[in-house]
Write a protein that holds these residues in place. Structure first.
Motif, PDB file in Angstrom:
ATOM      1  N   HIS A   1      33.292  35.105  33.871  1.00  0.00           N
ATOM      2  CA  HIS A   1      32.810  33.727  33.798  1.00  0.00           C
ATOM      3  C   HIS A   1      31.318  33.690  34.078  1.00  0.00           C
ATOM      4  O   HIS A   1      30.825  34.325  35.010  1.00  0.00           O
ATOM      5  CB  HIS A   1      33.565  32.844  34.800  1.00  0.00           C
ATOM      6  CG  HIS A   1      33.432  31.394  34.489  1.00  0.00           C
ATOM      7  ND1 HIS A   1      32.291  30.681  34.780  1.00  0.00           N
ATOM      8  CD2 HIS A   1      34.292  30.530  33.894  1.00  0.00           C
ATOM      9  CE1 HIS A   1      32.446  29.435  34.390  1.00  0.00           C
ATOM     10  NE2 HIS A   1      33.651  29.313  33.847  1.00  0.00           N
ATOM     11  N   ILE A   2      30.597  32.950  33.272  1.00  0.00           N
ATOM     12  CA  ILE A   2      29.136  32.910  33.375  1.00  0.00           C
ATOM     13  C   ILE A   2      28.658  32.402  34.737  1.00  0.00           C
ATOM     14  O   ILE A   2      27.573  32.765  35.204  1.00  0.00           O
ATOM     15  CB  ILE A   2      28.526  32.078  32.225  1.00  0.00           C
ATOM     16  CG1 ILE A   2      27.026  32.282  32.159  1.00  0.00           C
ATOM     17  CG2 ILE A   2      28.904  30.604  32.361  1.00  0.00           C
ATOM     18  CD1 ILE A   2      26.393  31.801  30.893  1.00  0.00           C
ATOM     19  N   ASP A   3      29.450  31.580  35.400  1.00  0.00           N
ATOM     20  CA  ASP A   3      29.052  31.018  36.692  1.00  0.00           C
ATOM     21  C   ASP A   3      29.496  31.851  37.901  1.00  0.00           C
ATOM     22  O   ASP A   3      29.184  31.496  39.031  1.00  0.00           O
ATOM     23  CB  ASP A   3      29.611  29.598  36.848  1.00  0.00           C
ATOM     24  CG  ASP A   3      28.933  28.613  35.914  1.00  0.00           C
ATOM     25  OD1 ASP A   3      27.732  28.799  35.624  1.00  0.00           O
ATOM     26  OD2 ASP A   3      29.597  27.659  35.480  1.00  0.00           O
ATOM     27  N   ARG A   4      30.228  32.956  37.643  1.00  0.00           N
ATOM     28  CA  ARG A   4      30.670  33.759  38.787  1.00  0.00           C
ATOM     29  C   ARG A   4      29.472  34.481  39.395  1.00  0.00           C
ATOM     30  O   ARG A   4      28.789  35.237  38.723  1.00  0.00           O
ATOM     31  CB  ARG A   4      31.730  34.795  38.387  1.00  0.00           C
ATOM     32  CG  ARG A   4      32.220  35.573  39.627  1.00  0.00           C
ATOM     33  CD  ARG A   4      33.258  36.626  39.302  1.00  0.00           C
ATOM     34  NE  ARG A   4      32.799  37.664  38.417  1.00  0.00           N
ATOM     35  CZ  ARG A   4      32.047  38.706  38.801  1.00  0.00           C
ATOM     36  NH1 ARG A   4      31.663  38.847  40.046  1.00  0.00           N
ATOM     37  NH2 ARG A   4      31.690  39.617  37.913  1.00  0.00           N
ATOM     38  N   PRO A   5      29.225  34.248  40.677  1.00  0.00           N
ATOM     39  CA  PRO A   5      28.123  34.964  41.322  1.00  0.00           C
ATOM     40  C   PRO A   5      28.441  36.456  41.408  1.00  0.00           C
ATOM     41  O   PRO A   5      29.604  36.857  41.404  1.00  0.00           O
ATOM     42  CB  PRO A   5      28.067  34.363  42.734  1.00  0.00           C
ATOM     43  CG  PRO A   5      28.877  33.123  42.685  1.00  0.00           C
ATOM     44  CD  PRO A   5      29.876  33.308  41.583  1.00  0.00           C
ATOM     45  N   PRO A   6      27.409  37.280  41.507  1.00  0.00           N
ATOM     46  CA  PRO A   6      27.666  38.716  41.701  1.00  0.00           C
ATOM     47  C   PRO A   6      28.250  38.959  43.094  1.00  0.00           C
ATOM     48  O   PRO A   6      28.088  38.129  43.995  1.00  0.00           O
ATOM     49  CB  PRO A   6      26.270  39.334  41.574  1.00  0.00           C
ATOM     50  CG  PRO A   6      25.325  38.239  41.928  1.00  0.00           C
ATOM     51  CD  PRO A   6      25.987  36.967  41.478  1.00  0.00           C
TER      52      PRO A   6
ATOM     53  N   ASN B   1      37.027  28.924  36.835  1.00  0.00           N
ATOM     54  CA  ASN B   1      38.414  28.837  36.372  1.00  0.00           C
ATOM     55  C   ASN B   1      39.392  29.552  37.296  1.00  0.00           C
ATOM     56  O   ASN B   1      40.325  30.200  36.843  1.00  0.00           O
ATOM     57  CB  ASN B   1      38.544  29.361  34.942  1.00  0.00           C
ATOM     58  CG  ASN B   1      37.802  28.498  33.954  1.00  0.00           C
ATOM     59  OD1 ASN B   1      37.663  27.292  34.159  1.00  0.00           O
ATOM     60  ND2 ASN B   1      37.291  29.104  32.905  1.00  0.00           N
ATOM     61  N   GLY B   2      39.171  29.442  38.598  1.00  0.00           N
ATOM     62  CA  GLY B   2      40.053  30.064  39.576  1.00  0.00           C
ATOM     63  C   GLY B   2      40.468  29.072  40.641  1.00  0.00           C
ATOM     64  O   GLY B   2      40.435  27.858  40.426  1.00  0.00           O
ATOM     65  N   ASN B   3      40.836  29.603  41.794  1.00  0.00           N
ATOM     66  CA  ASN B   3      41.201  28.745  42.915  1.00  0.00           C
ATOM     67  C   ASN B   3      41.066  29.503  44.227  1.00  0.00           C
ATOM     68  O   ASN B   3      40.826  30.710  44.233  1.00  0.00           O
ATOM     69  CB  ASN B   3      42.604  28.150  42.738  1.00  0.00           C
ATOM     70  CG  ASN B   3      43.688  29.204  42.703  1.00  0.00           C
ATOM     71  OD1 ASN B   3      43.653  30.195  43.413  1.00  0.00           O
ATOM     72  ND2 ASN B   3      44.679  28.997  41.860  1.00  0.00           N
TER      73      ASN B   3
ATOM     74  N   VAL C   1      42.746  34.356  53.381  1.00  0.00           N
ATOM     75  CA  VAL C   1      42.031  33.567  52.385  1.00  0.00           C
ATOM     76  C   VAL C   1      41.994  34.395  51.105  1.00  0.00           C
ATOM     77  O   VAL C   1      41.571  35.550  51.129  1.00  0.00           O
ATOM     78  CB  VAL C   1      40.597  33.239  52.852  1.00  0.00           C
ATOM     79  CG1 VAL C   1      39.833  32.484  51.771  1.00  0.00           C
ATOM     80  CG2 VAL C   1      40.608  32.457  54.160  1.00  0.00           C
ATOM     81  N   ILE C   2      42.460  33.805  50.007  1.00  0.00           N
ATOM     82  CA  ILE C   2      42.477  34.515  48.725  1.00  0.00           C
ATOM     83  C   ILE C   2      41.720  33.684  47.696  1.00  0.00           C
ATOM     84  O   ILE C   2      42.063  32.528  47.443  1.00  0.00           O
ATOM     85  CB  ILE C   2      43.917  34.769  48.228  1.00  0.00           C
ATOM     86  CG1 ILE C   2      44.752  35.440  49.307  1.00  0.00           C
ATOM     87  CG2 ILE C   2      43.896  35.624  46.966  1.00  0.00           C
ATOM     88  CD1 ILE C   2      46.228  35.478  48.996  1.00  0.00           C
ATOM     89  N   ALA C   3      40.686  34.311  47.116  1.00  0.00           N
ATOM     90  CA  ALA C   3      39.864  33.656  46.102  1.00  0.00           C
ATOM     91  C   ALA C   3      40.105  34.319  44.758  1.00  0.00           C
ATOM     92  O   ALA C   3      40.044  35.544  44.654  1.00  0.00           O
ATOM     93  CB  ALA C   3      38.392  33.766  46.475  1.00  0.00           C
ATOM     94  N   TYR C   4      40.390  33.503  43.747  1.00  0.00           N
ATOM     95  CA  TYR C   4      40.618  33.986  42.387  1.00  0.00           C
ATOM     96  C   TYR C   4      39.533  33.419  41.482  1.00  0.00           C
ATOM     97  O   TYR C   4      39.196  32.235  41.576  1.00  0.00           O
ATOM     98  CB  TYR C   4      41.969  33.498  41.849  1.00  0.00           C
ATOM     99  CG  TYR C   4      43.161  33.884  42.665  1.00  0.00           C
ATOM    100  CD1 TYR C   4      43.840  35.075  42.421  1.00  0.00           C
ATOM    101  CD2 TYR C   4      43.637  33.056  43.676  1.00  0.00           C
ATOM    102  CE1 TYR C   4      44.950  35.434  43.162  1.00  0.00           C
ATOM    103  CE2 TYR C   4      44.746  33.408  44.428  1.00  0.00           C
ATOM    104  CZ  TYR C   4      45.398  34.600  44.160  1.00  0.00           C
ATOM    105  OH  TYR C   4      46.491  34.954  44.903  1.00  0.00           O
ATOM    106  N   MET C   5      38.999  34.262  40.582  1.00  0.00           N
ATOM    107  CA  MET C   5      37.997  33.829  39.602  1.00  0.00           C
ATOM    108  C   MET C   5      38.151  34.647  38.331  1.00  0.00           C
ATOM    109  O   MET C   5      38.677  35.753  38.369  1.00  0.00           O
ATOM    110  CB  MET C   5      36.581  34.079  40.134  1.00  0.00           C
ATOM    111  CG  MET C   5      36.169  33.202  41.268  1.00  0.00           C
ATOM    112  SD  MET C   5      34.646  33.810  42.006  1.00  0.00           S
ATOM    113  CE  MET C   5      35.331  34.462  43.522  1.00  0.00           C
ATOM    114  N   GLU C   6      37.643  34.094  37.234  1.00  0.00           N
ATOM    115  CA  GLU C   6      37.552  34.885  36.015  1.00  0.00           C
ATOM    116  C   GLU C   6      36.410  35.884  36.197  1.00  0.00           C
ATOM    117  O   GLU C   6      35.312  35.508  36.624  1.00  0.00           O
ATOM    118  CB  GLU C   6      37.258  34.000  34.803  1.00  0.00           C
ATOM    119  CG  GLU C   6      38.443  33.232  34.316  1.00  0.00           C
ATOM    120  CD  GLU C   6      38.140  32.426  33.056  1.00  0.00           C
ATOM    121  OE1 GLU C   6      36.957  32.345  32.632  1.00  0.00           O
ATOM    122  OE2 GLU C   6      39.094  31.869  32.507  1.00  0.00           O
TER     123      GLU C   6
END
Length: 182
Positions: free
Chosen positions: A106-111, A83-85, A98-103
């Protein structure tokens, strides 16, 4: 990729290939805002509008050794899945960001993974200075290779003993602020 630190390494390799001499990495973890942000900024040669427009396409690359460039497209897929971009800003002669956004949760976010290994790998290159800042719920740790060189009175810090000490120093400080755990 299984760890976000590997995505960071991929971006840094692009920065080094773009003749960057200063690379900045920011990791911002905020559990209260459910936010995980990674920013990698360099002072490399930058990208033209045409390259920037196509850089996330997995079948576009500026390399001559292969016909695909999966790094940024895979990173963008990870962000979108969480749920990011992924945003990329670049200007010829000024560098790229480079900017990465994530929840965060979120269950799929890697460590994040072993970011200290990534940092030490970058420090092996004597032509690059690195700034790394990690924030976890407002607590911060900052590392600047230029400061380390100044304190040690050295031009290069790619000696194995120094790198081993720095790896442990970075790991301890990230743990102390509570970051990098997931």
């Amino acid at each position: 990729m299984r760890e976000l630190s590997l995505h960071i390494m991929d971006i840094v390799e692009n920065s080094i290939n773009a003749n960057a001499t200063i690379i900045e990495i920011y990791v911002l973890e905020d559990t209260l805002k459910n936010s995980f942000v990674i920013k990698v900024k360099d002072n490399g040669k930058g990208m033209s509008e045409e390259i920037l427009k196509n850089v996330k396409d997995p079948f576009f690359t500026t390399r001559t050794t292969r016909k695909v460039g999966l790094g940024l497209s895979l990173f963008e897929s990870t962000c979108l899945r969480c749920n990011g971009n992924l945003k990329i800003n670049s200007e010829i002669g000024k560098g790229t960001e480079v900017i990465a956004y994530m929840e965060y949760n979120h269950i799929d976010r890697p460590p994040l993974g072993r970011i200290e290994d990534t940092i030490v790998s970058i420090l092996l290159n004597p032509n690059v200075d690195l700034i790394y800042e990690h924030s976890f719920n407002g607590k911060k740790f900052k590392f600047d290779s230029r400061e380390v060189k100044k304190v040690l009175g050295l031009q290069e810090i790619n000696n194995p003993e120094i790198l081993l000490w720095l790896k442990e120093f970075i790991r301890e400080n990230i743990t102390e602020i509570g970051g990098g755990a997931s």
